[in-house]
Scaffold this motif. Structure first.
Motif, PDB file in Angstrom:
ATOM      1  N   ILE A 194       7.820  -9.776   3.976  1.00 22.66           N
ATOM      2  CA  ILE A 194       7.911  -9.309   2.591  1.00 22.66           C
ATOM      3  C   ILE A 194       7.258  -7.938   2.523  1.00 22.66           C
ATOM      4  CG2 ILE A 194       7.037  -9.682   0.244  1.00 22.66           C
ATOM      5  CD1 ILE A 194       7.473 -12.639   0.632  1.00 22.66           C
ATOM      6  N   ASN A 195       7.929  -7.030   1.846  1.00 21.23           N
ATOM      7  CA  ASN A 195       7.389  -5.689   1.609  1.00 21.23           C
ATOM      8  C   ASN A 195       7.202  -5.503   0.109  1.00 21.23           C
ATOM      9  OD1 ASN A 195       7.436  -4.855   4.333  1.00 21.23           O
ATOM     10  ND2 ASN A 195       9.613  -4.424   4.162  1.00 21.23           N
ATOM     11  N   ILE A 196       5.982  -5.182  -0.281  1.00 25.66           N
ATOM     12  CA  ILE A 196       5.649  -4.988  -1.692  1.00 25.66           C
ATOM     13  C   ILE A 196       5.287  -3.521  -1.908  1.00 25.66           C
ATOM     14  CG2 ILE A 196       4.067  -5.618  -3.565  1.00 25.66           C
ATOM     15  CD1 ILE A 196       3.625  -8.296  -2.088  1.00 25.66           C
ATOM     16  N   SER A 197       5.879  -2.931  -2.932  1.00 27.68           N
ATOM     17  CA  SER A 197       5.529  -1.571  -3.342  1.00 27.68           C
ATOM     18  C   SER A 197       4.937  -1.653  -4.743  1.00 27.68           C
ATOM     19  CB  SER A 197       6.764  -0.670  -3.361  1.00 27.68           C
ATOM     20  OG  SER A 197       7.302  -0.546  -2.072  1.00 27.68           O
ATOM     21  N   LEU A 198       3.768  -1.068  -4.911  1.00 25.30           N
ATOM     22  CA  LEU A 198       3.072  -1.031  -6.200  1.00 25.30           C
ATOM     23  C   LEU A 198       2.781   0.415  -6.570  1.00 25.30           C
ATOM     24  CD1 LEU A 198       0.351  -3.788  -5.556  1.00 25.30           C
ATOM     25  CD2 LEU A 198       2.465  -4.039  -6.868  1.00 25.30           C
ATOM     26  N   THR A 199       2.806   0.721  -7.846  1.00 26.98           N
ATOM     27  CA  THR A 199       2.394   2.060  -8.262  1.00 26.98           C
ATOM     28  C   THR A 199       0.886   2.133  -8.474  1.00 26.98           C
ATOM     29  OG1 THR A 199       2.877   1.560 -10.575  1.00 26.98           O
ATOM     30  CG2 THR A 199       4.622   2.657  -9.290  1.00 26.98           C
ATOM     31  N   ASP A 200       0.216   0.978  -8.459  1.00 22.31           N
ATOM     32  CA  ASP A 200      -1.237   0.946  -8.642  1.00 22.31           C
ATOM     33  C   ASP A 200      -1.813  -0.199  -7.807  1.00 22.31           C
ATOM     34  OD1 ASP A 200      -3.880   0.847  -9.484  1.00 22.31           O
ATOM     35  OD2 ASP A 200      -3.387   0.878 -11.619  1.00 22.31           O
ATOM     36  N   MET A 201      -2.590   0.135  -6.793  1.00 21.72           N
ATOM     37  CA  MET A 201      -3.172  -0.899  -5.928  1.00 21.72           C
ATOM     38  C   MET A 201      -4.183  -1.779  -6.652  1.00 21.72           C
ATOM     39  SD  MET A 201      -1.742  -1.206  -3.100  1.00 21.72           S
ATOM     40  CE  MET A 201      -2.631  -1.764  -1.668  1.00 21.72           C
ATOM     41  N   ALA A 202      -4.573  -1.401  -7.873  1.00 22.96           N
ATOM     42  CA  ALA A 202      -5.443  -2.268  -8.667  1.00 22.96           C
ATOM     43  C   ALA A 202      -4.716  -3.561  -9.025  1.00 22.96           C
ATOM     44  CB  ALA A 202      -5.910  -1.549  -9.932  1.00 22.96           C
ATOM     45  N   ASP A 203      -3.379  -3.583  -8.893  1.00 20.89           N
ATOM     46  CA  ASP A 203      -2.577  -4.773  -9.178  1.00 20.89           C
ATOM     47  C   ASP A 203      -2.473  -5.725  -7.988  1.00 20.89           C
ATOM     48  OD1 ASP A 203      -2.059  -3.856 -11.760  1.00 20.89           O
ATOM     49  OD2 ASP A 203      -0.228  -2.816 -11.139  1.00 20.89           O
ATOM     50  N   PHE A 204      -3.043  -5.366  -6.862  1.00 23.47           N
ATOM     51  CA  PHE A 204      -2.916  -6.120  -5.610  1.00 23.47           C
ATOM     52  C   PHE A 204      -3.301  -7.593  -5.767  1.00 23.47           C
ATOM     53  CE2 PHE A 204      -4.602  -7.425  -1.411  1.00 23.47           C
ATOM     54  CZ  PHE A 204      -3.528  -7.121  -0.593  1.00 23.47           C
ATOM     55  N   ALA A 205      -4.460  -7.870  -6.327  1.00 25.36           N
ATOM     56  CA  ALA A 205      -4.951  -9.249  -6.439  1.00 25.36           C
ATOM     57  C   ALA A 205      -4.049 -10.086  -7.350  1.00 25.36           C
ATOM     58  CB  ALA A 205      -6.392  -9.272  -6.948  1.00 25.36           C
ATOM     59  N   ALA A 206      -3.613  -9.516  -8.464  1.00 25.48           N
ATOM     60  CA  ALA A 206      -2.744 -10.250  -9.381  1.00 25.48           C
ATOM     61  C   ALA A 206      -1.411 -10.587  -8.720  1.00 25.48           C
ATOM     62  CB  ALA A 206      -2.522  -9.446 -10.652  1.00 25.48           C
ATOM     63  N   VAL A 207      -0.863  -9.654  -7.948  1.00 22.43           N
ATOM     64  CA  VAL A 207       0.399  -9.900  -7.253  1.00 22.43           C
ATOM     65  C   VAL A 207       0.215 -10.978  -6.189  1.00 22.43           C
ATOM     66  CG1 VAL A 207       2.179  -8.866  -5.783  1.00 22.43           C
ATOM     67  CG2 VAL A 207       1.331  -7.633  -7.795  1.00 22.43           C
ATOM     68  N   ASN A 208      -0.920 -10.983  -5.507  1.00 18.96           N
ATOM     69  CA  ASN A 208      -1.207 -12.044  -4.535  1.00 18.96           C
ATOM     70  C   ASN A 208      -1.173 -13.413  -5.198  1.00 18.96           C
ATOM     71  OD1 ASN A 208      -1.530 -10.415  -2.294  1.00 18.96           O
ATOM     72  ND2 ASN A 208      -3.753 -10.270  -2.513  1.00 18.96           N
ATOM     73  N   GLU A 209      -1.767 -13.531  -6.388  1.00 17.86           N
ATOM     74  CA  GLU A 209      -1.784 -14.805  -7.111  1.00 17.86           C
ATOM     75  C   GLU A 209      -0.366 -15.264  -7.440  1.00 17.86           C
ATOM     76  OE1 GLU A 209      -4.391 -16.863  -7.764  1.00 17.86           O
ATOM     77  OE2 GLU A 209      -5.556 -15.475  -6.534  1.00 17.86           O
ATOM     78  N   VAL A 210       0.474 -14.339  -7.886  1.00 22.06           N
ATOM     79  CA  VAL A 210       1.859 -14.695  -8.209  1.00 22.06           C
ATOM     80  C   VAL A 210       2.597 -15.105  -6.947  1.00 22.06           C
ATOM     81  CG1 VAL A 210       4.054 -13.834  -9.098  1.00 22.06           C
ATOM     82  CG2 VAL A 210       1.912 -13.246 -10.267  1.00 22.06           C
ATOM     83  N   MET A 211       2.405 -14.359  -5.863  1.00 16.14           N
ATOM     84  CA  MET A 211       3.093 -14.679  -4.614  1.00 16.14           C
ATOM     85  C   MET A 211       2.780 -16.099  -4.167  1.00 16.14           C
ATOM     86  SD  MET A 211       3.039 -12.593  -1.039  1.00 16.14           S
ATOM     87  CE  MET A 211       3.381 -13.454   0.480  1.00 16.14           C
TER      88      MET A 211
END
Length: 127
Positions: free
Chosen positions: A77-94
């Protein structure tokens, strides 16, 4: 290439450019990047990154199902974010959409994404 199949489903957003939702060759499926578009309306999900990421994973799951698999068949899986501050929230969703053991993954911060969204995710499945 005779065993190349184009995967398409109305349960995920239609392509907004010259690409397919996914391409299957043999037992490998390459899912194009998905952004938080609602398939029925082609409108962007607004709100926080959690709501956006959930829509992206719903879209990916729909394409995976159309290909004959699930997101648990993901090997990368490749994830692109415009703000790495969203990293933890995206991990939770994943973790809501995939079960351990998790696939290989990359997550990068980018300057911009289509339609000005905050997240885009692509995946490779092995069926």
């Amino acid at each position: 290439m005779t065993n190349r199949a184009i995967i398409s489903t109305p349960d995920a957003p239609t392509a907004i450019g010259p690409y397919s939702q996914a391409v299957k060759v043999g037992n490998t499926v390459w899912l194009s990047g998905q952004i938080p578009l609602v398939p029925d309306t082609m409108e962007l999900v607004t709100g926080d990154i959690t709501a956006q990421a959930k829509q992206v994973f719903y879209n990916l799951a729909a394409v995976a199902e159309a290909a004959g698999g699930t997101l648990n068949n993901a090997v990368k899986i490749n994830i692109s974010l415009t703000d790495m501050a969203d990293f933890a929230a995206v991990n939770e969703v994943m973790m809501e959409f995939l079960q351990a053991p998790y696939p290989a993954r990359a997550c990068v911060q980018v300057a911009g994404l289509p339609k000005g969204v905050a997240i885009e995710i692509e995946a490779i499945l092995a069926l």
